[in-house]
Design a protein around this motif. Structure first.
Motif, mmCIF file in Angstrom:
data_model
loop_
_atom_site.group_PDB
_atom_site.id
_atom_site.type_symbol
_atom_site.label_atom_id
_atom_site.label_comp_id
_atom_site.label_asym_id
_atom_site.label_seq_id
_atom_site.Cartn_x
_atom_site.Cartn_y
_atom_site.Cartn_z
ATOM 1 N N GLN A 1 0.818 -1.217 0.000
ATOM 2 C CA GLN A 1 0.000 0.000 0.000
ATOM 3 C C GLN A 1 0.850 1.264 0.000
ATOM 4 O O GLN A 1 0.365 2.340 -0.342
ATOM 5 N N CYS B 1 -10.713 0.116 3.714
ATOM 6 C CA CYS B 1 -9.287 0.016 3.396
ATOM 7 C C CYS B 1 -8.753 1.426 3.127
ATOM 8 O O CYS B 1 -9.418 2.212 2.451
ATOM 9 N N HIS C 1 -7.395 -9.439 5.873
ATOM 10 C CA HIS C 1 -7.384 -8.308 4.931
ATOM 11 C C HIS C 1 -5.955 -7.941 4.514
ATOM 12 O O HIS C 1 -5.658 -7.782 3.330
ATOM 13 N N HIS D 1 -3.639 -8.275 0.821
ATOM 14 C CA HIS D 1 -2.931 -7.206 0.099
ATOM 15 C C HIS D 1 -1.634 -7.750 -0.515
ATOM 16 O O HIS D 1 -1.207 -7.304 -1.574
HETATM 17 NI NI NI Z 1 -6.415 -2.499 3.018
#
Ligand code: NI
Length: 180
Positions: free
Chosen positions: A51, A96, A138, A142
């Motif tokens: 991310q 998210c 979660h 990713h």
């Molecule tokens: Ni996320």
């Protein structure tokens, strides 16, 4: 420490597979420190290295068993995480930091056991329930380039979001009153 830029939904980096961490060096530690700061600043519950544009298997998640502790003590660092077992089921709203303002209903196991390494390479196993179990799922997804929007049974409407925010506000108020 520094804040890192959080990539958003359309970024192709978020769809890539992340590679294992092999060097537990100062560079990894800087990444983790920056991720902590970024997560706290964004007021999130978990963050995965991809991310912030680093395609390595490193994630951080807040520990719901330490909710009353300072932020720095709540953070669990998981390097090369692997879910080893799970049980039960929870169905609830999930969001998210890479998909701002969107929440969807996602079914997850209620209890999850995860195996990982810490920032120095030492292996450990941990079991958590509820929101932290949800985050284990979660965040590890990713690392496979998956987003919760891929598996949400439905996306919440504006009215439902409003209701959710109201409920949260009320709960926060109640908590505040209880502390007085
Ligand atoms: Ni996320």
């Amino acid at each position: 420490m520094a804040l890192r830029y959080i990539l958003e939904k359309e970024d192709p980096q978020l769809r890539k597979h992340s590679r294992p961490v092999t060097d537990f060096n100062p560079r990894l530690h800087t990444l983790l420190d920056d991720m902590r700061e970024t997560l706290e600043h964004a007021n999130g519950y978990g963050l995965a290295a991809p991310q912030v544009g680093v395609l390595r298997r490193a994630v951080i998640v807040l520990d719901n068993e330490k909710e009353d502790k300072p932020f720095s003590e709540q953070v669990i660092e998981l390097i090369n995480p692997e879910i080893v077992s799970f049980e039960g089921e929870q169905d609830g709203p999930e969001g998210c930091l890479s998909v701002p303002g969107v929440y969807g209903m996602v079914k997850r196991p209620m209890k999850v056991t995860i195996k990982a390494q810490n920032r120095n390479g030492q292996e450990f196993t941990m079991t958590r329930e509820g929101i932290t179990a949800r985050c284990f799922c979660h965040e590890t997804e990713h690392l496979e380039g998956k987003l919760f929007t891929d598996i949400a049974s439905r996306i919440l409407s504006d009215e439902e979001l409003e209701e959710m925010a109201k409920k949260e506000e009320e709960e926060a108020k109640k908590e505040k009153e209880a502390k007085h």
